[in-house]
Design an enzyme around this catalytic site. Structure first.
Site, mmCIF file in Angstrom:
data_model
loop_
_atom_site.group_PDB
_atom_site.id
_atom_site.type_symbol
_atom_site.label_atom_id
_atom_site.label_comp_id
_atom_site.label_asym_id
_atom_site.label_seq_id
_atom_site.Cartn_x
_atom_site.Cartn_y
_atom_site.Cartn_z
ATOM 1 N N CYS A 69 -16.688 -43.558 -71.418
ATOM 2 C CA CYS A 69 -15.714 -42.540 -71.016
ATOM 3 C C CYS A 69 -15.289 -42.754 -69.563
ATOM 4 C CB CYS A 69 -16.318 -41.146 -71.208
ATOM 5 S SG CYS A 69 -15.212 -39.817 -70.742
ATOM 6 N N CYS A 89 -14.698 -39.545 -67.617
ATOM 7 C CA CYS A 89 -15.896 -38.823 -67.147
ATOM 8 C C CYS A 89 -16.547 -39.552 -65.969
ATOM 9 C CB CYS A 89 -16.946 -38.719 -68.253
ATOM 10 S SG CYS A 89 -16.303 -38.372 -69.879
ATOM 11 N N ASP A 90 -16.608 -40.888 -66.018
ATOM 12 C CA ASP A 90 -17.499 -41.620 -65.109
ATOM 13 C C ASP A 90 -16.815 -42.478 -64.038
ATOM 14 O OD1 ASP A 90 -19.578 -40.502 -66.507
ATOM 15 O OD2 ASP A 90 -19.753 -42.174 -67.899
#
Ligand code: NAP
Length: 323
Positions: free
Chosen positions: A148, A151-152
């Site tokens: 992701c 997200c990261d």
């Protein structure tokens, strides 16, 4: 009164009644289905693991009418704000089984002791991330291996990362990663991309992104975290992180267990009205065999599935339930 008891009382209350519609999945398709279902005055509950589904992992969305540019998680919040106008219950759990009883009702079972009785079911469970299946991938998951980018990506500020894939997720992911990392390798197994041309153009014009084409990752290595990746050609790239953005696949085992008819890739075969091979079970969103996997499609199919559930329940009322 303990939190557990409260939860148990809620579960017991939910178990005792007969719902009109149980929606499995709380992403764009599930929320749209719930809004339509509530407006048909149907007793509706969403069972979901997350509030937003893949929207929570989506980068900038620029093709959903009314929102020239909005991040996926923000759009999910807007959808839930809208949903709260209606009397729809939302419960956080994972559905493990759906079975039909002799009187035509369905029993939906899930984690946390969930058990619901319902006249119809809308399956809007979306998809799960595809894995590369190479050595080091599982061991270093969460230690430099990510599925992701949204997200990261911020974790890799000032670092070197690789993004794998040639679709919208990978190209959008590479563009996002380039805002934080000093260098991004975009590794794709072919020389042409299936991503939308606008992303291909932006990637090619981005000085931080280096294209590594006709290549695949065969191993991911590092002591406690990702330090390098090995390519099919034998070349080693020093990286601090790798984003695997090679698409999604439906949760085939779960869908098969319910008895749903799937296409050769494991997506639920739906008719134009979103009905499936099981009368009373409808499907919506990315888990269906409708090819355009977009928010706009999820929303449409969710609305259509709820309309079909309403029609199904209305017809059954005349013939007597389960007759
Ligand atoms: P996708 O379109 O299925 O693309 C997956 C990519 O990964 C393909 O380029 C594929 O290569 C590659 N791939 C698959 N398996 C691989 C493997 N084992 N090893 C190496 N490469 C592999 O998936 P996606 O990009 O996640 O997009 C999914 C859907 O969501 C699409 O319909 C997409 O349009 C949509 N989406 C839309 C947006 C947007 O509109 N902004 C953003 C994200 C996603 P090949 O090309 O060679 O098959």
């Amino acid at each position: 009164m303990s939190k557990f008891r409260l939860r148990q009382e809620k579960l017991d209350k939910y178990k005792a009644k007969t719902w009109d519609v149980v929606i499995i999945g709380g992403g764009a398709a599930g929320i749209a289905a719930a809004i339509y279902s509530a407006r048909y005055m149907l007793d509706t509950i969403i069972v979901t693991e997350t509030e937003g589904g893949t929207l929570l992992e989506a980068a900038e969305i620029e093709n959903y009418p009314g929102f020239p540019s909005i991040m996926g998680p923000k759009l999910a919040t807007r959808f839930y704000e809208h949903l709260r106008k209606y009397n729809v219950s939302v419960i956080r759990a994972r559905v493990t089984d759906v079975s039909k009883t002799n009187n035509g009702l369905f029993i939906v079972k899930g984690t946390r002791g969930l058990e619901l009785k319902t006249k119809t079911v809308i399956v809007a469970v979306g998809t799960v991330r595809r894995k590369l299946g190479v050595p080091g991938e599982e061991e270093l998951h969460g230690r430099g291996v990510s599925y992701c980018t949204v997200c990261d990506a911020p974790i890799f500020k000032g670092k070197i990362v690789a993004v794998v894939g040639g679709g919208d997720s990978a190209l959008q992911g590479a563009l996002l990663a380039s805002k934080y990392a000093v260098k991004v390798y975009l590794i794709h197994r072919r020389s042409t991309f299936r991503a939308q041309p606008i992303y291909v153009k932006q990637v090619k014009e981005n000085p931080k992104i280096e294209l590594v084409l006709n290549e695949t990752v065969v191993e991911i290595g590092g002591k406690d975290k990702v330090e390098w990746i090995k390519l099919k050609s034998g070349k080693i790239l020093r990286v601090d992180g790798i984003f695997i953005e090679i698409g999604e696949e439906p949760p085939k085992e779960f869908l098969k267990r319910i008895g749903l008819e799937l296409d050769e890739k494991g997506f639920i075969k739906v008719r134009e009205d979103m009905s499936t091979n099981i009368p009373g079970i409808f499907a919506a969103g990315d888990v269906t065999n409708i090819p355009l996997k977009q928010v706009v499609t999820a929303v449409y199919t969710g609305a259509r599935a709820a309309t079909s559930a309403y029609e199904y329940i209305s017809k059954a009322k005349y013939s007597g339930w389960g007759a």
